[in-house]
Scaffold this motif. Structure first.
Motif, mmCIF file in Angstrom:
data_model
loop_
_atom_site.group_PDB
_atom_site.id
_atom_site.type_symbol
_atom_site.label_atom_id
_atom_site.label_comp_id
_atom_site.label_asym_id
_atom_site.label_seq_id
_atom_site.Cartn_x
_atom_site.Cartn_y
_atom_site.Cartn_z
ATOM 1 N N LEU A 6 -8.044 -7.950 -1.091
ATOM 2 C CA LEU A 6 -9.414 -8.303 -0.666
ATOM 3 C C LEU A 6 -9.721 -7.694 0.695
ATOM 4 O O LEU A 6 -9.188 -8.131 1.716
ATOM 5 N N GLY A 7 -10.493 -6.614 0.725
ATOM 6 C CA GLY A 7 -11.006 -6.083 1.979
ATOM 7 C C GLY A 7 -9.982 -5.313 2.808
ATOM 8 O O GLY A 7 -8.914 -4.960 2.333
ATOM 9 N N ASP A 8 -10.347 -5.089 4.056
ATOM 10 C CA ASP A 8 -9.525 -4.267 4.945
ATOM 11 C C ASP A 8 -8.425 -5.075 5.621
ATOM 12 O O ASP A 8 -8.544 -6.290 5.787
ATOM 13 N N PHE A 9 -7.398 -4.381 6.006
ATOM 14 C CA PHE A 9 -6.299 -5.020 6.743
ATOM 15 C C PHE A 9 -5.694 -3.971 7.667
ATOM 16 O O PHE A 9 -5.989 -2.780 7.555
ATOM 17 N N LYS A 10 -4.813 -4.434 8.572
ATOM 18 C CA LYS A 10 -4.242 -3.509 9.567
ATOM 19 C C LYS A 10 -3.164 -2.624 8.927
ATOM 20 O O LYS A 10 -2.369 -3.103 8.106
ATOM 21 N N ILE A 11 -3.175 -1.366 9.291
ATOM 22 C CA ILE A 11 -2.185 -0.402 8.784
ATOM 23 C C ILE A 11 -1.660 0.389 9.978
ATOM 24 O O ILE A 11 -2.447 0.791 10.849
ATOM 25 N N SER A 12 -0.336 0.580 10.038
ATOM 26 C CA SER A 12 0.258 1.341 11.148
ATOM 27 C C SER A 12 1.054 2.499 10.562
ATOM 28 O O SER A 12 1.952 2.274 9.742
ATOM 29 N N VAL A 13 0.697 3.713 10.947
ATOM 30 C CA VAL A 13 1.329 4.891 10.345
ATOM 31 C C VAL A 13 2.236 5.571 11.368
ATOM 32 O O VAL A 13 1.790 5.923 12.460
ATOM 33 N N LYS A 14 3.502 5.733 11.008
ATOM 34 C CA LYS A 14 4.480 6.328 11.928
ATOM 35 C C LYS A 14 4.498 7.850 11.779
ATOM 36 O O LYS A 14 4.291 8.371 10.678
ATOM 37 N N THR A 15 4.765 8.530 12.887
ATOM 38 C CA THR A 15 4.863 9.997 12.834
ATOM 39 C C THR A 15 5.854 10.483 13.887
ATOM 40 O O THR A 15 6.503 9.669 14.548
ATOM 41 N N ILE A 41 2.987 6.530 16.607
ATOM 42 C CA ILE A 41 2.365 5.642 15.615
ATOM 43 C C ILE A 41 0.849 5.657 15.820
ATOM 44 O O ILE A 41 0.390 5.841 16.963
ATOM 45 N N VAL A 42 0.116 5.541 14.709
ATOM 46 C CA VAL A 42 -1.342 5.417 14.807
ATOM 47 C C VAL A 42 -1.746 4.181 14.008
ATOM 48 O O VAL A 42 -1.351 4.033 12.848
ATOM 49 N N HIS A 43 -2.467 3.255 14.657
ATOM 50 C CA HIS A 43 -2.909 2.021 13.987
ATOM 51 C C HIS A 43 -4.352 2.208 13.511
ATOM 52 O O HIS A 43 -5.142 2.908 14.160
ATOM 53 N N ALA A 61 2.493 12.140 8.201
ATOM 54 C CA ALA A 61 2.962 10.746 8.310
ATOM 55 C C ALA A 61 4.420 10.650 7.868
ATOM 56 O O ALA A 61 4.852 11.402 6.997
ATOM 57 N N LEU A 62 5.165 9.695 8.487
ATOM 58 C CA LEU A 62 6.554 9.454 8.071
ATOM 59 C C LEU A 62 6.660 8.162 7.264
ATOM 60 O O LEU A 62 7.391 8.091 6.294
ATOM 61 N N ARG A 63 5.943 7.130 7.708
ATOM 62 C CA ARG A 63 5.943 5.856 6.970
ATOM 63 C C ARG A 63 4.600 5.155 7.189
ATOM 64 O O ARG A 63 4.036 5.248 8.278
ATOM 65 N N VAL A 64 4.144 4.454 6.166
ATOM 66 C CA VAL A 64 2.885 3.716 6.259
ATOM 67 C C VAL A 64 3.222 2.226 6.190
ATOM 68 O O VAL A 64 3.694 1.740 5.158
ATOM 69 N N LEU A 65 3.035 1.550 7.322
ATOM 70 C CA LEU A 65 3.427 0.136 7.418
ATOM 71 C C LEU A 65 2.202 -0.782 7.370
ATOM 72 O O LEU A 65 1.125 -0.412 7.846
ATOM 73 N N VAL A 66 2.400 -1.994 6.816
ATOM 74 C CA VAL A 66 1.347 -3.017 6.823
ATOM 75 C C VAL A 66 1.879 -4.224 7.613
ATOM 76 O O VAL A 66 2.721 -4.970 7.101
ATOM 77 N N PRO A 67 1.445 -4.370 8.877
ATOM 78 C CA PRO A 67 1.917 -5.522 9.652
ATOM 79 C C PRO A 67 1.461 -6.828 8.992
ATOM 80 O O PRO A 67 0.302 -6.947 8.609
ATOM 81 N N GLY A 163 8.562 3.096 1.616
ATOM 82 C CA GLY A 163 9.893 2.856 1.043
ATOM 83 C C GLY A 163 10.880 3.970 1.346
ATOM 84 O O GLY A 163 12.091 3.787 1.228
ATOM 85 N N PHE A 164 10.397 5.127 1.730
ATOM 86 C CA PHE A 164 11.256 6.249 2.140
ATOM 87 C C PHE A 164 10.474 7.084 3.142
ATOM 88 O O PHE A 164 9.252 6.924 3.261
ATOM 89 N N SER A 165 11.141 7.985 3.852
ATOM 90 C CA SER A 165 10.428 8.795 4.833
ATOM 91 C C SER A 165 9.595 9.849 4.105
ATOM 92 O O SER A 165 10.105 10.580 3.248
ATOM 93 N N LEU A 166 8.308 9.903 4.416
ATOM 94 C CA LEU A 166 7.373 10.723 3.620
ATOM 95 C C LEU A 166 7.556 12.220 3.826
ATOM 96 O O LEU A 166 6.881 13.034 3.183
ATOM 97 N N ASN A 167 8.471 12.612 4.707
ATOM 98 C CA ASN A 167 8.778 14.051 4.770
ATOM 99 C C ASN A 167 9.626 14.446 3.567
ATOM 100 O O ASN A 167 9.754 15.614 3.235
ATOM 101 N N LYS A 168 10.163 13.454 2.882
ATOM 102 C CA LYS A 168 10.951 13.742 1.669
ATOM 103 C C LYS A 168 9.975 14.042 0.526
ATOM 104 O O LYS A 168 9.662 13.173 -0.289
ATOM 105 N N ARG A 169 9.492 15.253 0.505
ATOM 106 C CA ARG A 169 8.437 15.651 -0.438
ATOM 107 C C ARG A 169 8.937 15.759 -1.870
ATOM 108 O O ARG A 169 8.148 15.790 -2.808
#
Ligand SMILES: C[S@@+](CC[C@H](N)C(=O)[O-])C[C@H]1O[C@@H](n2cnc3c(N)ncnc32)[C@H](O)[C@@H]1O
Length: 395
Positions: A6-15, A41-43, A61-67, A163-169
Motif C-alpha cells: 500500500l503506497g510509498d515507503f522508504k528505500i535505501s540503495v547501496k552503492t 547509499i542513496v535514500h 546499485a549494489l543492494r536495495v534495502l527497505v528499512p 538478496g545478493f550483490s547486484l553487480n553479480k549480473r
C-alpha cells in the motif's frame, strides 16, 4: 510494519564510494521521490513496483534495502528488548528461513557479529513465545535476508530486497586478470557520457566487463536481465503480477544497437575468458573481440571513445610501469586523434608519466584501491589549432 503493498515507503540503495550522484540520476529516471544522498547509499521513497524496478534495472546499485525499523539502543540487552517488540509475523513465519547481514560501527560491540546474534535471539524468542517453535537460520539462499546497521547507538533494521550483490549480473563466469566490478564498469561508461550512438573501443579489455556493460547500455537491456533471483520474490506479499509488469515494461524498451563496440586484449587466455563472458551475455554479434597489442593498433573508424583499464599495482613490474604508461600516452597521441580517451588507474606514478593532460579527473574506488578515471581529448595537430577548429565549429 507498514504494508508494502500500500503506497510509498522508504528505500535505501547501496552503492560504491563516489557513485552516489550517478545512482541518484538513475533513481530519478526510475521515479524515485524524496531523495537524500548518504555515504555509499542513496535514500528515497517509492512503491512496490518501483522497488522491483530498482533491483532489475539499476546499473550502479549494489543492494536495495527497505528499512523496517530504526531506534536508539544503549547496549546489547537494550537492542534485544527493542527488537523483540517488533511484530516479526509481518515478514516471517515459523517455517521461514532467515539470515542477518550486519555492519556495526559502535564501541558497544567488541565482536562485530554479536549484535546480529542478539537480533537472531530476539526473532527466535518472539516466535518461541508465540508458537513454541521458531524460523531457522539459513546461510545459503534464506527466505528473508535482513540488514542490521548500527552507527553508535542508532539502529536500523532493513529487509534486503536484492538478496545478493547486484553487480553479480550473471554473465561473468570467469574474471580474467583483475576483473572490474560490473557496477564500476557501468559507472565509468555513465561518467564518460558515452551516448551509445558513437563507436567505443576497449583495448586491454581483460574479461570484457566494460565492453559487455557497454552493450547492456547501448541496447537498454536491464542490468539484471540474466540474474533476477531477487530476495523479494520470497517475501510475504510478493506480487507476481506487478513483477511481470515491471519485467515486460523493461524488456519492451530494449533497442537494437546503433554503434560499434570493439574490444581487444594481448593475452590469449584472458581473451578466451572475455569471449565466453560475451557469449554468456548474448552479445557475440554486437561486440567485436580481437587479439591485439594496443601499441600496434589503429582504430578502424574516425572518432568515438576509447576506454582503458591498463594493469597497475602488483600486476606490473614497477620498473616497467612508467615506461608502459608513457607508451600508452604516446600511442593515443599517435593513433587515436579525434577520439576522447578515458583511462582508469590506481597508479599515480603511471598517471604522471602518461604525458597527456586530462580534461577531467574523477575519483573512483576499484575494490580497496583508490583510482582516478581521467578524460583526454585527443585532437589532430596542436592544442592551439584544436581550439581554433573548435571555435570555428561553434561559430
Ligand atoms: C586490469 S586488466 C583489465 C581488466 C578488465 N577491465 C576486466 O574487467 O576484466 C588489464 C589487461 O590489459 C591487458 N594488456 C596488457 N598489455 C596490453 C597491450 N599492450 N595490449 C593489449 N592488452 C594489454 C592484460 O592482458 C590485461 O588483461
Amino acid at each position: 510494519m507498514k504494508n508494502l503493498a500500500l503506497g510509498d515507503f522508504k528505500i535505501s540503495v547501496k552503492t560504491l564510494q563516489f557513485l552516489e550522484p550517478l545512482l541518484e540520476k538513475e533513481l530519478i529516471t526510475l521515479g524515485a521521490k524524496n531523495i537524500q544522498i548518504g555515504k555509499r547509499i542513496v535514500h528515497c521513497t517509492g512503491d512496490i513496483e518501483f522497488l522491483y524496478r530498482c533491483n532489475y534495472q539499476l546499473r550502479t546499485a549494489l543492494r536495495v534495502l527497505v528499512p523496517i525499523m530504526s531506534f536508539n539502543s544503549r547496549n546489547s540487552d537494550d537492542l534485544y528488548r527493542s527488537l523483540k517488540k517488533f511484530n516479526w509475523d509481518d515478514v516471517l513465519t515459523v517455517q521461514s528461513t532467515f539470515l542477518i547481514d550486519s555492519s556495526v560501527h559502535s564501541k558497544e560491540y567488541k565482536l562485530p557479529h554479536f549484535a546480529a546474534l542478539r537480533m537472531k535471539d530476539a526473532i527466535v524468542d518472539f516466535f518461541k513465545d508465540k508458537y513454541g517453535n521458531r524460523p531457522d537460520i539459513e546461510k545459503e539462499n534464506p527466505d528473508v535476508l535482513f540488514h542490521l546497521h548500527i552507527d553508535e547507538h542508532k539502529v536500523t533494521v532493513s529487509l534486503d530486497s536484492s538478496g545478493f550483490s547486484l553487480n553479480k549480473r550473471g554473465y561473468r563466469v570467469l574474471g580474467g586478470a583483475a576483473p572490474l566490478n560490473e557496477v564500476l564498469a557501468a559507472a565509468m561508461l555513465q561518467i564518460s557520457e558515452w551516448n551509445s550512438s558513437s563507436n567505443i573501443y576497449i583495448p586491454m579489455c581483460g574479461g570484457g566487463t566494460i565492453a559487455i556493460e557497454a552493450a547492456f547500455i547501448a541496447t537498454n537491456t536491464p542490468a539484471l536481465f540474466f540474474n533476477d533471483s531477487f530476495a523479494f520474490k520470497k517475501w510475504k506479499g510478493f506480487d507476481e503480477t506487478v513483477w511481470k509488469k515491471v519485467k515486460q515494461a523493461a524488456l519492451s524498451n530494449v533497442v537494437p544497437i546503433q554503434s560499434k563496440i570493439w574490444a581487444g586484449d594481448i593475452d590469449k587466455k584472458t581473451l578466451a575468458i572475455a569471449r565466453q563472458n560475451i557469449k554468456n551475455a548474448g552479445f557475440q554479434e554486437i561486440i567485436e573481440l580481437e587479439e591485439s597489442d594496443f601499441f600496434l593498433q589503429t582504430p578502424v573508424s574516425n572518432g568515438g571513445i576509447v576506454v582503458l583499464n591498463p594493469p597497475y599495482g602488483e600486476r606490473i613490474d614497477p620498473e616497467q610501469l612508467e615506461f608502459f604508461y608513457k607508451r600508452i600516452g604516446d600511442t593515443l597521441k599517435k593513433n587515436w586523434s579525434g577520439f576522447d580517451a578515458w583511462m582508469i588507474t590506481g597508479s599515480p606514478e603511471g598517471l604522471k608519466s602518461f604525458g597527456l593532460k586530462p580534461s577531467r579527473k574523477t575519483p573512483l574506488m576499484n575494490g580497496s584501491i583508490e583510482c582516478r578515471f581521467c578524460k583526454y581529448t585527443l585532437f589532430k595537430g596542436s592544442r592551439a589549432e584544436h581550439v581554433i577548429e573548435k571555435k570555428k565549429g561553434q561559430a
